[in-house]
Design a protein around this motif. Structure first.
Motif, PDB file in Angstrom:
ATOM      1  N   ILE A 195       0.835  -1.202   0.000  1.00 60.54           N
ATOM      2  CA  ILE A 195       0.000   0.000   0.000  1.00 60.54           C
ATOM      3  C   ILE A 195       0.869   1.252   0.000  1.00 60.54           C
ATOM      4  N   SER A 196       0.769   2.039  -1.055  1.00 58.28           N
ATOM      5  CA  SER A 196       1.549   3.283  -1.125  1.00 58.28           C
ATOM      6  C   SER A 196       1.070   4.246  -0.042  1.00 58.28           C
ATOM      7  N   GLY A 197       2.016   4.883   0.608  1.00 58.94           N
ATOM      8  CA  GLY A 197       1.687   5.834   1.668  1.00 58.94           C
ATOM      9  C   GLY A 197       1.694   5.233   3.061  1.00 58.94           C
ATOM     10  N   ILE A 198       1.768   3.897   3.153  1.00 58.81           N
ATOM     11  CA  ILE A 198       1.879   3.255   4.469  1.00 58.81           C
ATOM     12  C   ILE A 198       3.276   2.666   4.578  1.00 58.81           C
ATOM     13  N   GLY A 199       4.050   3.197   5.492  1.00 58.95           N
ATOM     14  CA  GLY A 199       5.431   2.768   5.644  1.00 58.95           C
ATOM     15  C   GLY A 199       5.607   1.727   6.743  1.00 58.95           C
ATOM     16  N   PHE A 200       6.852   1.360   6.954  1.00 60.39           N
ATOM     17  CA  PHE A 200       7.171   0.331   7.943  1.00 60.39           C
ATOM     18  C   PHE A 200       6.751   0.744   9.349  1.00 60.39           C
ATOM     19  N   LEU A 201       6.955   2.006   9.700  1.00 59.43           N
ATOM     20  CA  LEU A 201       6.673   2.437  11.076  1.00 59.43           C
ATOM     21  C   LEU A 201       5.185   2.319  11.395  1.00 59.43           C
ATOM     22  N   THR A 202       4.319   2.655  10.425  1.00 60.87           N
ATOM     23  CA  THR A 202       2.874   2.500  10.644  1.00 60.87           C
ATOM     24  C   THR A 202       2.519   1.022  10.769  1.00 60.87           C
ATOM     25  N   SER A 203       3.076   0.205   9.864  1.00 63.20           N
ATOM     26  CA  SER A 203       2.837  -1.243   9.927  1.00 63.20           C
ATOM     27  C   SER A 203       3.307  -1.809  11.262  1.00 63.20           C
ATOM     28  N   ASP A 204       4.436  -1.319  11.723  1.00 66.31           N
ATOM     29  CA  ASP A 204       5.007  -1.806  12.983  1.00 66.31           C
ATOM     30  C   ASP A 204       4.121  -1.427  14.166  1.00 66.31           C
ATOM     31  N   ARG A 205       3.547  -0.229  14.119  1.00 64.11           N
ATOM     32  CA  ARG A 205       2.649   0.209  15.193  1.00 64.11           C
ATOM     33  C   ARG A 205       1.394  -0.666  15.226  1.00 64.11           C
ATOM     34  N   ILE A 206       0.848  -0.970  14.042  1.00 62.94           N
ATOM     35  CA  ILE A 206      -0.330  -1.842  13.969  1.00 62.94           C
ATOM     36  C   ILE A 206       0.019  -3.234  14.487  1.00 62.94           C
ATOM     37  N   ALA A 207       1.180  -3.733  14.072  1.00 64.45           N
ATOM     38  CA  ALA A 207       1.614  -5.076  14.498  1.00 64.45           C
ATOM     39  C   ALA A 207       1.738  -5.149  16.013  1.00 64.45           C
ATOM     40  N   LYS A 208       2.290  -4.111  16.604  1.00 59.64           N
ATOM     41  CA  LYS A 208       2.464  -4.089  18.067  1.00 59.64           C
ATOM     42  C   LYS A 208       1.108  -4.129  18.764  1.00 59.64           C
ATOM     43  N   SER A 209       0.147  -3.342  18.241  1.00 60.98           N
ATOM     44  CA  SER A 209      -1.174  -3.309  18.876  1.00 60.98           C
ATOM     45  C   SER A 209      -1.925  -4.628  18.689  1.00 60.98           C
ATOM     46  N   LEU A 210      -1.550  -5.399  17.651  1.00 56.45           N
ATOM     47  CA  LEU A 210      -2.182  -6.698  17.413  1.00 56.45           C
ATOM     48  C   LEU A 210      -1.456  -7.840  18.113  1.00 56.45           C
ATOM     49  N   GLY A 211      -0.366  -7.513  18.805  1.00 55.63           N
ATOM     50  CA  GLY A 211       0.350  -8.526  19.572  1.00 55.63           C
ATOM     51  C   GLY A 211       1.345  -9.337  18.777  1.00 55.63           C
ATOM     52  N   ILE A 212       1.783  -8.823  17.626  1.00 57.29           N
ATOM     53  CA  ILE A 212       2.800  -9.520  16.828  1.00 57.29           C
ATOM     54  C   ILE A 212       4.141  -9.454  17.563  1.00 57.29           C
ATOM     55  N   GLU A 213       4.847 -10.575  17.649  1.00 61.69           N
ATOM     56  CA  GLU A 213       6.120 -10.624  18.363  1.00 61.69           C
ATOM     57  C   GLU A 213       7.186  -9.768  17.669  1.00 61.69           C
ATOM     58  N   PRO A 214       7.957  -8.981  18.428  1.00 61.65           N
ATOM     59  CA  PRO A 214       9.025  -8.154  17.841  1.00 61.65           C
ATOM     60  C   PRO A 214      10.086  -8.990  17.112  1.00 61.65           C
ATOM     61  N   GLN A 215      10.225 -10.265  17.498  1.00 65.44           N
ATOM     62  CA  GLN A 215      11.240 -11.133  16.881  1.00 65.44           C
ATOM     63  C   GLN A 215      10.691 -11.907  15.669  1.00 65.44           C
ATOM     64  N   SER A 216       9.456 -11.620  15.256  1.00 64.64           N
ATOM     65  CA  SER A 216       8.870 -12.370  14.140  1.00 64.64           C
ATOM     66  C   SER A 216       9.666 -12.127  12.857  1.00 64.64           C
ATOM     67  N   ASP A 217       9.771 -13.166  12.039  1.00 63.90           N
ATOM     68  CA  ASP A 217      10.568 -13.077  10.819  1.00 63.90           C
ATOM     69  C   ASP A 217      10.032 -12.017   9.868  1.00 63.90           C
ATOM     70  N   PHE A 218       8.688 -11.960   9.703  1.00 67.40           N
ATOM     71  CA  PHE A 218       8.196 -10.979   8.743  1.00 67.40           C
ATOM     72  C   PHE A 218       8.390  -9.550   9.231  1.00 67.40           C
ATOM     73  N   ARG A 219       8.461  -9.330  10.552  1.00 66.42           N
ATOM     74  CA  ARG A 219       8.780  -7.977  11.046  1.00 66.42           C
ATOM     75  C   ARG A 219      10.224  -7.637  10.724  1.00 66.42           C
ATOM     76  N   ILE A 220      11.131  -8.546  11.020  1.00 65.71           N
ATOM     77  CA  ILE A 220      12.555  -8.264  10.807  1.00 65.71           C
ATOM     78  C   ILE A 220      12.853  -8.109   9.318  1.00 65.71           C
ATOM     79  N   GLN A 221      12.270  -8.965   8.483  1.00 63.00           N
ATOM     80  CA  GLN A 221      12.523  -8.866   7.045  1.00 63.00           C
ATOM     81  C   GLN A 221      11.946  -7.583   6.458  1.00 63.00           C
ATOM     82  N   SER A 222      10.785  -7.185   6.939  1.00 64.25           N
ATOM     83  CA  SER A 222      10.205  -5.921   6.491  1.00 64.25           C
ATOM     84  C   SER A 222      11.065  -4.746   6.948  1.00 64.25           C
ATOM     85  N   GLY A 223      11.595  -4.829   8.183  1.00 63.37           N
ATOM     86  CA  GLY A 223      12.484  -3.783   8.694  1.00 63.37           C
ATOM     87  C   GLY A 223      13.770  -3.681   7.900  1.00 63.37           C
ATOM     88  N   ILE A 224      14.299  -4.821   7.472  1.00 60.92           N
ATOM     89  CA  ILE A 224      15.518  -4.825   6.645  1.00 60.92           C
ATOM     90  C   ILE A 224      15.261  -4.070   5.343  1.00 60.92           C
TER      91      ILE A 224
END
Length: 456
Positions: free
Chosen positions: A185-214
């Motif tokens: 989605i254009s206009g939605i960056g990693f930081l917004t996705s990361d904030r949503i993930a945190k509120s949904l209880g996604i683990e900080p060590q999850s592979d898709f979080r780290i790969q997206s951060g890379i």
């Protein structure tokens, strides 16, 4: 941010694509003009809006809506009036009266949870029910998606993009992997996705979080003008952003390579990590430059040395030997690069090259990366120069993605293309430009080597 509550009296303008609306509402006994992305509002709705007052030059005082929600009626009389407005396709005043007579104050609950019961109402057969059902379902799906994502700081416009991309399964798809928003989605960056993930209880060590951060760190570095990032620097920056162990980042770099999400190449003893678009653009530029440089091109049956001498006499100047070499190279090579700082005579060299080509009946196209640079080129040469985007006939598609009308399928029509201020061109734009140049066309690239820098 101010809050207003009111009844939607009239929709003045609505964009079906973007959901942008201009409407009149009655709030606090005053008719107010509201503007903003509100895809679901219709006349007759009671709404609560949040935003700020603005003054439009032409239309005056307006309320710019940043968030909104519908306030549903509670009494049978209010529900009937609400449905009578035509807010649901297939339900008019007569049908609304019958529905409310049958279900009373439970009407809206039945629409939400047991809509099949509408078939119990006199006059609602299978055909009419399907019309009502499709209309209600579509508005409910979008409403649920907007309500879900707004809680996580996503704008209404971004909610529309999510719905258009993932449809009714948007919430389920994003809940499983919020980082898909960063990729899709254009206009939605990693930081917004990361904030949503945190509120949904996604683990900080999850592979898709780290790969997206890379990929986020890589792309940020590339936007500074680099095509790759040294692996050691990438790991260090990812640790700052992701706050996870180095070993996890290294493992996910490796896995991302295996999954074809990024590329790693050895360059001068440096492990260079590429974001895929930049990697393929760099390959494309390299391959096209090599191809253009060895391709046969139209020869000029003219004495270039004599032409240079004639230009000198006409303009009362004398070229240095190095300048003459640059001019001659523009006729002997498929690709010529002319570099030099301010005051080294690049503009005069370009004018001489253009004049010789035109004397031999050849079409010369001029371009530069910015409007200002193109204007300077036009003024200095006396010929029209375009921005590279305009030369390539840039446009915007219905889904708001940019594209170029000129490319491999429809190349530029010119014998010679001269590009000025080339040090300002990024790899993406250069790749698009070279794709649009057909084989046999001469390319002359002009710039200042001292303006180029690798940002490590």
């Amino acid at each position: 941010m101010e809050i207003l509550e009111g009844l939607v009296e009239a929709i003045i303008f609505k964009s079906e694509d973007s959901g942008y609306i201009v409407a009149k509402i009655t709030a606090n006994k005053e008719v107010v003009t509201i503007v903003g992305i509100m895809p679901l509002i219709k006349e007759g709705q009671q709404i609560e809006i949040k935003g700020n007052w603005i003054n439009h030059k032409q239309f005056g005082r307006q309320f710019n809506v940043e968030e909104y929600k519908e306030i549903l009626p509670t009494s049978a009389r209010e529900i009937e009036k609400y449905l009578s407005t035509g807010i649901i396709h297939g339900i008019g005043p007569v049908t609304a009266k019958k529905i409310v007579k049958a279900f009373g104050v439970e009407t809206l609950d039945i629409l939400d949870n047991n809509i099949e019961r509408l078939k119990e109402v006199e006059g609602i057969g299978e055909k009419k029910f399907n019309i009502i059902y499709e209309s209600y379902l579509e508005s409910k799906e979008l409403k649920d998606i907007i309500m879900f994502f707004q809680k996580h700081g996503v704008t209404i416009n971004q909610c529309l993009k999510i719905y258009k991309k993932f449809g009714p399964d948007s919430i389920d798809i994003v809940s499983k992997n919020p980082y898909i928003l960063n990729d899709e989605i254009s206009g939605i960056g990693f930081l917004t996705s990361d904030r949503i993930a945190k509120s949904l209880g996604i683990e900080p060590q999850s592979d898709f979080r780290i790969q997206s951060g890379i990929r986020y760190v890589l792309n940020n570095f590339s936007r500074l003008g680099n095509t790759y990032m040294p692996k050691d620097k990438l790991i260090a920056e990812c640790q700052k952003v992701l706050m996870v162990d180095k070993e996890l980042i290294e493992a996910n770099i490796y896995n991302s390579v295996l999954e074809g999400k990024i590329k790693v190449e050895k360059i001068n003893d440096i492990e260079a990590v590429y974001s895929l678009p930049y990697y393929f653009c760099e390959l494309g530029v390299t391959n096209k430059i090599i191809t253009l440089s060895i391709e046969n091109f139209q020869t000029i049956n003219s004495d270039i040395a004599f032409e240079i001498s004639s230009f000198e006499s006409k303009n009362n100047i004398k070229f240095a030997d190095s300048q003459k070499d640059a001019i001659i190279g523009a006729f002997e090579n498929g690709i010529e690069i002319i570099t030099g700082g301010p005051g080294t005579g690049k503009t005069t060299i370009i004018k001489c090259i253009i004049e010789i080509y035109e004397n031999n009946g050849m079409k010369v196209l001029l371009a530069a990366p910015t409007g200002r640079a193109a204007k300077r080129m036009t003024e200095s040469t006396g010929r029209e120069a375009k921005t590279i985007h305009r030369l390539l006939e840039m446009g915007v598609s219905d889904d708001e993605n940019s594209f170029f009308g000129k490319g491999e399928g429809e190349p530029l029509e010119g014998d010679v293309i001269i590009i000025d201020e080339a040090s300002m061109i990024d790899i993406m734009l250069m790749n698009s430009l070279l794709k649009a140049i057909k084989l046999g066309t001469r390319v002359i690239i002009v710039g200042d080597v001292d303006q180029c820098a690798t940002r490590f």
